[in-house]
Write an enzyme that holds these catalytic residues in place. Structure first.
Site, PDB file in Angstrom:
ATOM      1  N   GLU A   1       0.876  -1.165   0.000  1.00  0.00           N
ATOM      2  CA  GLU A   1       0.000   0.000   0.000  1.00  0.00           C
ATOM      3  C   GLU A   1       0.914   1.216   0.000  1.00  0.00           C
ATOM      4  O   GLU A   1       1.793   1.340   0.852  1.00  0.00           O
ATOM      5  CB  GLU A   1      -0.849  -0.057   1.264  1.00  0.00           C
ATOM      6  CG  GLU A   1      -2.053   0.811   1.248  1.00  0.00           C
ATOM      7  CD  GLU A   1      -2.757   0.790   2.606  1.00  0.00           C
ATOM      8  OE1 GLU A   1      -2.911  -0.298   3.202  1.00  0.00           O
ATOM      9  OE2 GLU A   1      -3.124   1.866   3.057  1.00  0.00           O
TER      10      GLU A   1
ATOM     11  N   TYR B   1     -11.177  -3.099   3.407  1.00  0.00           N
ATOM     12  CA  TYR B   1     -10.221  -2.640   4.414  1.00  0.00           C
ATOM     13  C   TYR B   1     -11.027  -2.282   5.653  1.00  0.00           C
ATOM     14  O   TYR B   1     -11.768  -1.314   5.641  1.00  0.00           O
ATOM     15  CB  TYR B   1      -9.475  -1.422   3.868  1.00  0.00           C
ATOM     16  CG  TYR B   1      -8.320  -0.907   4.715  1.00  0.00           C
ATOM     17  CD1 TYR B   1      -8.387  -0.846   6.101  1.00  0.00           C
ATOM     18  CD2 TYR B   1      -7.153  -0.464   4.103  1.00  0.00           C
ATOM     19  CE1 TYR B   1      -7.337  -0.362   6.852  1.00  0.00           C
ATOM     20  CE2 TYR B   1      -6.089   0.037   4.844  1.00  0.00           C
ATOM     21  CZ  TYR B   1      -6.193   0.077   6.219  1.00  0.00           C
ATOM     22  OH  TYR B   1      -5.157   0.570   6.974  1.00  0.00           O
TER      23      TYR B   1
ATOM     24  N   ASP C   1      -5.211  10.749   9.129  1.00  0.00           N
ATOM     25  CA  ASP C   1      -3.954  10.172   9.565  1.00  0.00           C
ATOM     26  C   ASP C   1      -3.433  10.771  10.859  1.00  0.00           C
ATOM     27  O   ASP C   1      -3.605  11.956  11.127  1.00  0.00           O
ATOM     28  CB  ASP C   1      -2.897  10.330   8.465  1.00  0.00           C
ATOM     29  CG  ASP C   1      -3.142   9.347   7.339  1.00  0.00           C
ATOM     30  OD1 ASP C   1      -3.106   8.140   7.605  1.00  0.00           O
ATOM     31  OD2 ASP C   1      -3.394   9.781   6.202  1.00  0.00           O
TER      32      ASP C   1
END
Lengths: 282, 404
Positions: A55, A181, A66
């Protein structure tokens, strides 16, 4: 909808993992962190170190999902001159050496939108990208990039989260391809960690809704945790913990010290060894 | 296309789009909550008891309606249009931000949320949020860029006095957009009990429409007050724009009155020909950030640029999506004013009217200064005086080279 055939790399890789009877290791690094050359060395060596899927983060100035570690990675890459086109260049270089390991680009929509969706998909497919994860494109915005991706033969990998309830899950899964995911914690990358039981329950819930492979990430900080996750899901995604090894390999001026890539690969080898140890315990 | 639009007030559509702008560009973790906010807002909007509660606080706590004031000396000074100020700087806490704080916090309470977070524009949203949270006994956390903490030290102290937790943000460029990123990160991690107050007409749907609807009280009052004072609605409106909530609040009730000329004033910082400005419409292009598609300051790779303005409240590289749509449709004319022009307007207004304006509406006044003299004396101009300038005296003193 007439969808083009995808590269098949993601499907083949998860089929192979199933045959081997083990969970996979998905490794995340930001493209161009800390600079293009070092990043290239890191990425090219990942398959040999044991990464099953790569990834690759597309750096963005405002990575809202993030945590501090991946934010800083984005900043380092951008300061070193990383651009979206260079991310694709990195994938092209990788593909010249490795035609089997799936590459998934992860990032935010604005750089892609700015590049132009059609042009981006054409260039990314030509470079050898197999899938996309775009954090700020929920199913409500599928027309932007998800549907054009599927049509062009690019896998579009969606994030499912603890807040995605059973009513919403089918919506989230409807246009997902490649793998799902699962974001195992509510929060940003590299901060909190989910318990093994919570991950197990979540994976079981997802399996009731989909036959796609399930990767689990966010908050997997140690080889032990990676093994535990890979034992219940189809793959464990490790990001911030690997990026930490890049940070550890920078000198006082932030320049890569000699041997940085090798140390990152050593750590990935540790992760891979744990993830693979599952087959012995089963 | 403009010919076919018979109303400018129908947007957004059910997916939150104003033309191509707006939308819901958020992480999946937030999406269920965004839908929950939308549902709660739809229900509250149709509930007379919510409106009654809102009006109670507007009247007794905020001090609404705010006056519409004829600025006689400035009118004489420019020698043209009759200049009126819609005086939202007289609201409790000194700006229009309290309007949406009351609205959103009452909504949060209806939704059973027990914690409030906000990022603060110019510290004013933070003060207003902390104020209403104190009133309604809710814990709150305010995110501020560390750059803004220095610029807004008195407001930071106010927030703390009011019981808020103030978190400096030292990531990215340490400014407002980074504070927004950090607030979003907090929200993602605490989505079950937390309500995120967005201080402007931006973010994912339904925020741009919801914030606009709360702020539209400004335009509705101005309309009635101008009719009471002059027997007709104004000929023109002027408001400053960072994210654009005070402007949208003033403009929206007048969008379908084609005879009303409308100006939005962006911050040109050191000048549009430099890279130090905050004019997203006149100096940016469409992109996706913070939950919506809108005009953004960005580089050729789609990386978001840091904005610059002497006014912390305008110092943002984006703008509300409805403004982007009004810009492209041509209904509103968007112009800009530099730091220097705003500073001059700030001083002029203080001297001639005894009103120290915030640096934000000083940008609006700078445009008024440009146009008023050329307009006829029976032209009714209404400018939104959306904040008072006490918070800015240190910034202004420094810019003028005065030691305090």
């Amino acid at each position: 909808m007439s969808a083009a055939q995808d590269s098949g790399r993601i499907r083949r890789r998860f089929e192979a993992l199933k045959e081997e009877g083990r969970g996979g290791l998905v490794t995340f690094v930001t493209a161009g962190d800390p600079d293009y050359e070092t990043s290239r060395e890191i990425v090219l060596g990942l398959p040999a170190a044991g990464a099953d899927v790569i990834e690759l983060g597309m750096p963005f100035s405002d990575p809202m999902a993030d945590g501090p570690v991946v934010q800083a990675a984005s900043q380092r890459a951008l300061r070193a001159g990383m651009k979206l086109a260079k991310c694709l260049e990195l994938v092209r270089e990788f593909r010249a050496h490795d035609d089997d390991t799936p590459i998934v680009l992860m990032g935010y929509y604005n750089p892609i939108y700015n590049y132009g969706v059609d042009r981006f998909l054409a260039d990314a497919l030509a470079a050898g990208v197999d899938g996309l994860i775009v954090v700020d494109l929920p199913p409500e915005e599928d027309e932007e990039l998800c549907l054009p991706s599927l049509k062009a033969g690019m896998n579009f990998i969606r994030l499912a989260t603890p807040t995605t309830d059973d009513v919403r899950l089918p919506v989230v899964l409807s246009n997902t391809s490649g793998f799902v995911y699962y974001v195992s914690v509510m929060g940003i990358t590299g901060t909190k960690s989910a318990t093994e039981d919570a991950v197990r329950a979540a994976v079981e819930r997802l399996r009731r809704h989909t036959d796609l492979p399930i990767g689990v990430g966010f908050g997997i900080k140690t080889p032990d945790a990676a093994r535990a996750v890979a034992a219940v899901a189809d793959a464990a995604v490790v990001g911030s913990a690997i990026v930490d090894r890049i940070v550890a390999g920078l000198d006082a001026d932030g320049a890569p010290a000699p041997g940085l890539a090798g140390k990152v690969h050593d750590y990935v080898r540790e992760l891979a060894a744990e993830v693979r140890s599952r087959e012995e315990s089963v | 296309m403009t010919d076919q639009i018979n109303t400018y007030r129908a947007g957004p559509d059910e997916r939150g789009h104003f033309g191509i702008f707006g939308g819901r560009f958020v992480a999946e973790t937030l999406m269920p909550l965004i839908l929950e906010v939308e549902k709660a807002w739809d229900a509250a909007r149709d509930d007379p008891s919510f409106e009654e509660e809102l009006q109670y606080y507007f009247k007794h706590y905020v001090g609404r309606p705010s006056p519409l004031y004829f600025a006689k000396r400035l009118t004489e000074h420019f020698g043209g249009a009759k200049i009126y100020f819609k005086r939202d700087e007289l609201n409790h806490t000194g700006a229009h931000k309290i309007n949406i704080c009351i609205g959103q916090i009452l909504l949060a309470r209806r939704m059973g949320k027990t914690r409030i977070i906000a990022e603060s524009w110019a510290g004013l949203l933070g003060v207003a949020t902390a104020t209403v949270c104190a009133l309604l006994d809710l814990p709150c956390t305010i995110y501020l860029g560390s750059k803004d903490i220095e610029r807004q030290a008195p407001n930071v102290f106010r927030m703390k006095l009011l019981g808020a937790e103030v978190k400096p943000v030292a990531s990215g460029s340490n400014s407002l957009k980074d504070a927004m990123n950090e607030a979003l990160r907090d929200w993602v991690a605490n989505v079950e009990n937390t309500f995120y107050i967005i201080g402007t007409v931006a973010g994912p749907h339904p925020y741009p429409a919801m914030v606009r609807d709360f702020q539209s009280v400004i335009g509705r009052e101005a309309r009635e007050q101008m009719i009471a004072a002059e027997g007709r609605i104004p000929d023109s409106l002027v408001a400053c724009i960072g994210g654009g909530s005070n402007a949208m609040g003033l403009f929206h009730p007048f969008l379908d009155d084609p005879e009303v000329k409308i100006w939005g004033v962006e911050a040109a910082g050191l000048g549009l020909d430099t890279d130090k400005h905050a004019a997203s419409l006149t100096g940016g292009r469409p992109g996706v950030l913070h939950g919506n598609r809108t005009y953004l300051l960005q580089d050729d790779d789609g990386q978001i640029l840091e904005a610059h303005s002497i006014s912390a409240g305008l110092d943002y590289p984006g703008i509300g999506p409805e403004h982007a749509w009004l810009f492209e449709s041509g209904r509103v004319e968007y112009v800009s004013a530099t730091d220097q022009e705003a500073l001059e307007a700030f001083q002029l207004c203080s001297r001639l009217e005894g009103i120290i304006p915030a640096l934000e509406p000083s940008h609006a006044l700078a445009h008024v200064a440009r146009i008023a003299g050329d307009l006829p004396q029976d032209h009714l101009l209404c400018m939104n005086m959306c904040g008072r300038g006490d918070k800015d005296i240190f910034t202004v003193a420094e810019a003028l080279g005065v030691g305090l």
